[in-house]
Design a protein around this motif. Structure first.
Motif, PDB file in Angstrom:
ATOM      1  N   THR A  13      42.363  34.592  49.456  1.00 37.41           N
ATOM      2  CA  THR A  13      42.045  33.492  50.124  1.00 37.41           C
ATOM      3  C   THR A  13      40.974  32.780  49.081  1.00 37.41           C
ATOM      4  OG1 THR A  13      39.796  34.509  51.209  1.00 37.41           O
ATOM      5  CG2 THR A  13      42.209  34.811  52.409  1.00 37.41           C
ATOM      6  N   ILE A  14      40.352  31.830  49.677  1.00 37.51           N
ATOM      7  CA  ILE A  14      39.030  31.291  48.911  1.00 37.51           C
ATOM      8  C   ILE A  14      38.292  32.111  48.453  1.00 37.51           C
ATOM      9  CG2 ILE A  14      39.442  28.891  49.830  1.00 37.51           C
ATOM     10  CD1 ILE A  14      37.228  29.366  51.625  1.00 37.51           C
ATOM     11  N   ALA A  15      37.712  33.379  49.187  1.00 36.06           N
ATOM     12  CA  ALA A  15      37.078  34.385  48.627  1.00 36.06           C
ATOM     13  C   ALA A  15      37.324  34.928  47.263  1.00 36.06           C
ATOM     14  CB  ALA A  15      36.808  35.426  49.974  1.00 36.06           C
ATOM     15  N   SER A  16      38.618  34.743  46.690  1.00 37.69           N
ATOM     16  CA  SER A  16      38.813  35.301  45.523  1.00 37.69           C
ATOM     17  C   SER A  16      38.415  34.323  44.396  1.00 37.69           C
ATOM     18  CB  SER A  16      40.388  35.381  45.399  1.00 37.69           C
ATOM     19  OG  SER A  16      40.851  36.609  46.098  1.00 37.69           O
ATOM     20  N   GLY A  17      37.982  33.038  44.695  1.00 32.72           N
ATOM     21  CA  GLY A  17      37.404  32.305  43.750  1.00 32.72           C
ATOM     22  C   GLY A  17      38.456  31.483  43.268  1.00 32.72           C
ATOM     23  N   HIS A  18      39.578  31.654  43.014  1.00 31.83           N
ATOM     24  CA  HIS A  18      40.492  30.758  42.622  1.00 31.83           C
ATOM     25  C   HIS A  18      41.923  30.623  43.272  1.00 31.83           C
ATOM     26  CE1 HIS A  18      41.629  34.894  41.539  1.00 31.83           C
ATOM     27  NE2 HIS A  18      42.982  34.565  41.462  1.00 31.83           N
ATOM     28  N   SER A  19      41.592  30.763  44.645  1.00 34.45           N
ATOM     29  CA  SER A  19      42.487  30.546  45.728  1.00 34.45           C
ATOM     30  C   SER A  19      42.335  29.501  46.631  1.00 34.45           C
ATOM     31  CB  SER A  19      43.048  31.776  46.291  1.00 34.45           C
ATOM     32  OG  SER A  19      43.268  32.934  45.366  1.00 34.45           O
ATOM     33  N   ILE A  39      37.074  40.082  38.568  1.00 34.77           N
ATOM     34  CA  ILE A  39      37.838  38.789  38.268  1.00 34.77           C
ATOM     35  C   ILE A  39      36.733  37.647  38.468  1.00 34.77           C
ATOM     36  CG2 ILE A  39      39.527  37.311  39.320  1.00 34.77           C
ATOM     37  CD1 ILE A  39      40.548  39.668  38.046  1.00 34.77           C
ATOM     38  N   PRO A  40      36.605  36.855  37.881  1.00 32.63           N
ATOM     39  CA  PRO A  40      35.709  35.726  37.451  1.00 32.63           C
ATOM     40  C   PRO A  40      35.732  34.858  39.024  1.00 32.63           C
ATOM     41  CG  PRO A  40      36.722  35.561  35.781  1.00 32.63           C
ATOM     42  CD  PRO A  40      37.608  36.464  36.351  1.00 32.63           C
ATOM     43  N   GLY A  41      34.732  34.723  39.792  1.00 34.99           N
ATOM     44  CA  GLY A  41      34.304  33.990  40.812  1.00 34.99           C
ATOM     45  C   GLY A  41      34.658  34.466  42.056  1.00 34.99           C
ATOM     46  N   THR A  42      35.102  35.999  42.152  1.00 33.43           N
ATOM     47  CA  THR A  42      35.353  36.624  43.101  1.00 33.43           C
ATOM     48  C   THR A  42      34.230  36.905  43.971  1.00 33.43           C
ATOM     49  OG1 THR A  42      37.120  38.057  44.405  1.00 33.43           O
ATOM     50  CG2 THR A  42      35.614  39.078  42.701  1.00 33.43           C
ATOM     51  N   CYS A  43      34.444  37.517  45.248  1.00 38.73           N
ATOM     52  CA  CYS A  43      33.383  37.787  46.085  1.00 38.73           C
ATOM     53  C   CYS A  43      32.708  39.141  46.015  1.00 38.73           C
ATOM     54  CB  CYS A  43      33.742  37.711  47.546  1.00 38.73           C
ATOM     55  SG  CYS A  43      35.335  38.984  47.794  1.00 38.73           S
ATOM     56  N   HIS A  44      31.298  39.001  46.591  1.00 43.83           N
ATOM     57  CA  HIS A  44      30.505  40.454  46.623  1.00 43.83           C
ATOM     58  C   HIS A  44      31.093  41.460  47.256  1.00 43.83           C
ATOM     59  CE1 HIS A  44      26.976  42.914  47.113  1.00 43.83           C
ATOM     60  NE2 HIS A  44      26.479  42.131  46.047  1.00 43.83           N
ATOM     61  N   PRO A  45      30.948  42.684  46.859  1.00 45.43           N
ATOM     62  CA  PRO A  45      31.605  43.878  47.631  1.00 45.43           C
ATOM     63  C   PRO A  45      31.180  43.756  49.158  1.00 45.43           C
ATOM     64  CG  PRO A  45      30.746  44.592  45.504  1.00 45.43           C
ATOM     65  CD  PRO A  45      30.210  43.109  45.523  1.00 45.43           C
ATOM     66  N   GLY A  99      44.289  49.632  50.501  1.00 42.27           N
ATOM     67  CA  GLY A  99      43.935  49.299  49.364  1.00 42.27           C
ATOM     68  C   GLY A  99      45.119  49.077  48.306  1.00 42.27           C
ATOM     69  N   ILE A 100      44.981  47.801  47.340  1.00 45.28           N
ATOM     70  CA  ILE A 100      45.939  47.501  46.365  1.00 45.28           C
ATOM     71  C   ILE A 100      45.118  47.874  45.082  1.00 45.28           C
ATOM     72  CG2 ILE A 100      47.316  45.931  45.580  1.00 45.28           C
ATOM     73  CD1 ILE A 100      47.416  44.444  48.024  1.00 45.28           C
ATOM     74  N   ALA A 101      45.735  48.380  44.052  1.00 44.15           N
ATOM     75  CA  ALA A 101      45.154  48.703  42.719  1.00 44.15           C
ATOM     76  C   ALA A 101      46.143  47.882  41.615  1.00 44.15           C
ATOM     77  CB  ALA A 101      45.184  50.167  42.450  1.00 44.15           C
ATOM     78  N   GLY A 102      45.617  47.476  40.832  1.00 43.77           N
ATOM     79  CA  GLY A 102      46.413  46.750  39.357  1.00 43.77           C
ATOM     80  C   GLY A 102      45.720  46.435  38.397  1.00 43.77           C
ATOM     81  N   ILE A 103      46.417  46.194  37.259  1.00 36.82           N
ATOM     82  CA  ILE A 103      45.769  46.081  35.995  1.00 36.82           C
ATOM     83  C   ILE A 103      45.734  44.429  35.788  1.00 36.82           C
ATOM     84  CG2 ILE A 103      46.451  45.811  33.595  1.00 36.82           C
ATOM     85  CD1 ILE A 103      47.412  48.679  33.972  1.00 36.82           C
ATOM     86  N   HIS A 104      44.709  43.947  35.697  1.00 31.01           N
ATOM     87  CA  HIS A 104      44.519  42.515  35.061  1.00 31.01           C
ATOM     88  C   HIS A 104      43.792  42.221  34.008  1.00 31.01           C
ATOM     89  CE1 HIS A 104      44.858  42.373  39.865  1.00 31.01           C
ATOM     90  NE2 HIS A 104      45.473  41.415  39.505  1.00 31.01           N
ATOM     91  N   LEU A 105      44.303  41.635  33.040  1.00 31.38           N
ATOM     92  CA  LEU A 105      43.861  41.441  31.825  1.00 31.38           C
ATOM     93  C   LEU A 105      42.310  40.819  31.581  1.00 31.38           C
ATOM     94  CD1 LEU A 105      46.973  40.851  29.991  1.00 31.38           C
ATOM     95  CD2 LEU A 105      45.781  42.858  29.847  1.00 31.38           C
ATOM     96  N   ASN A 106      41.834  40.131  32.752  1.00 30.50           N
ATOM     97  CA  ASN A 106      40.403  39.817  32.917  1.00 30.50           C
ATOM     98  C   ASN A 106      39.509  41.092  32.449  1.00 30.50           C
ATOM     99  OD1 ASN A 106      42.116  38.271  34.864  1.00 30.50           O
ATOM    100  ND2 ASN A 106      40.771  36.725  34.317  1.00 30.50           N
ATOM    101  N   CYS A 107      39.909  42.160  33.096  1.00 34.32           N
ATOM    102  CA  CYS A 107      38.816  43.239  32.999  1.00 34.32           C
ATOM    103  C   CYS A 107      39.685  44.507  32.712  1.00 34.32           C
ATOM    104  CB  CYS A 107      38.341  43.400  34.443  1.00 34.32           C
ATOM    105  SG  CYS A 107      39.328  43.332  35.750  1.00 34.32           S
ATOM    106  N   TYR A 108      40.748  44.293  31.557  1.00 36.05           N
ATOM    107  CA  TYR A 108      41.342  45.745  31.279  1.00 36.05           C
ATOM    108  C   TYR A 108      41.905  45.220  29.799  1.00 36.05           C
ATOM    109  CZ  TYR A 108      44.604  49.666  31.010  1.00 36.05           C
ATOM    110  OH  TYR A 108      45.197  50.712  31.010  1.00 36.05           O
TER     111      TYR A 108
END
Length: 239
Positions: free
Chosen positions: A12-18, A46-52, A97-106
């Protein structure tokens, strides 16, 4: 044709790029005949995503919108040392939970270490899905990955967005052939997801379903093809 009743990997929009709210996404899920909508906004990293704290307040959300069951999740980043980018106290509050590799932070660690890191993430009890394990940018040892997914009761994702945009995850078609062949040999579960970043993409599984048909995949291994499979897998009742 395989019917999918739940979209569990969406943003959703909470992810910062949706570009959709939870209600807009849930309404789209209803319009496409889905029974379950899982919103899984990006965890920190991930840039722009929400606070925990966003994930700590899921109890405020209704459990049904437009007749669709709502589940709260997060797509959590696997970090270079195999740790997760969301603290356990927040992960414990998720429905799954979903876990995955993203090159923004890996940073790619090579096939062996990448695989070890993903398997380490599977050991977290709440992690039920490994997102888009399909790119040559972060290669994985599929025999080891599938064995671990089977052992830890984790579903490996077939990501419709990857198949729609293979340049973003190079090698995804060939990698899915290898991965899914091994899943059939080991009776390991998979999940089909849209990875939607806009309401127009919710419930969009066509590329993934056609691909599974082409390789004659055993559809009984697709956990989100019925509530009877999905809810116990996520540790819910069918109600």
């Amino acid at each position: 044709m395989l019917k999918i009743i739940a979209d569990l990997h969406t943003h959703t929009i909470a992810s910062g790029h949706s570009y959709g709210t939870i209600r807009e996404m849930a309404k789209a899920a209803d319009s496409r005949g889905l029974l379950v909508y899982g919103h899984s906004d990006h965890a920190p990293g991930i840039p722009g995503t929400c606070h925990p704290f966003y994930f700590a307040n899921f109890e405020s959300l209704p459990r049904f919108l437009y007749g669709v069951r709502i589940l709260g999740s997060s797509e959590i980043n696997i970090l270079d040392d195999g740790s997760l980018s969301l603290e356990k106290r927040f992960i414990d509050l998720l429905d799954y939970g979903i876990a995955g590799i993203h090159l923004n932070c890996y940073q790619d660690q090579g096939k062996k270490r990448n695989t070890e890191n993903v398997i380490k993430a599977m050991r977290c009890e709440k992690i039920k899905i490994i997102s888009h394990p399909d790119s040559n940018k972060t290669p994985l040892d599929y025999p080891s990955l599938v064995d671990a997914a089977k052992d830890y009761s984790v579903a490996l994702e077939v990501n419709n967005s990857s198949l729609e945009n293979p340049d973003s995850r190079p090698g995804c078609y060939e990698n899915y052939k290898k991965l899914l062949s091994l899943c059939m040999k080991r009776d390991a579960n998979v999940v089909i997801s849209s990875d939607a970043h806009d309401p127009s993409q919710v419930g969009e599984f066509k590329k993934a379903i056609n691909f599974l048909d082409e390789i004659q995949f055993d559809n009984s291994l697709v956990i989100n093809s019925s509530l009877a499979k999905l809810m116990p897998f996520l540790c819910f009742t069918n109600s």
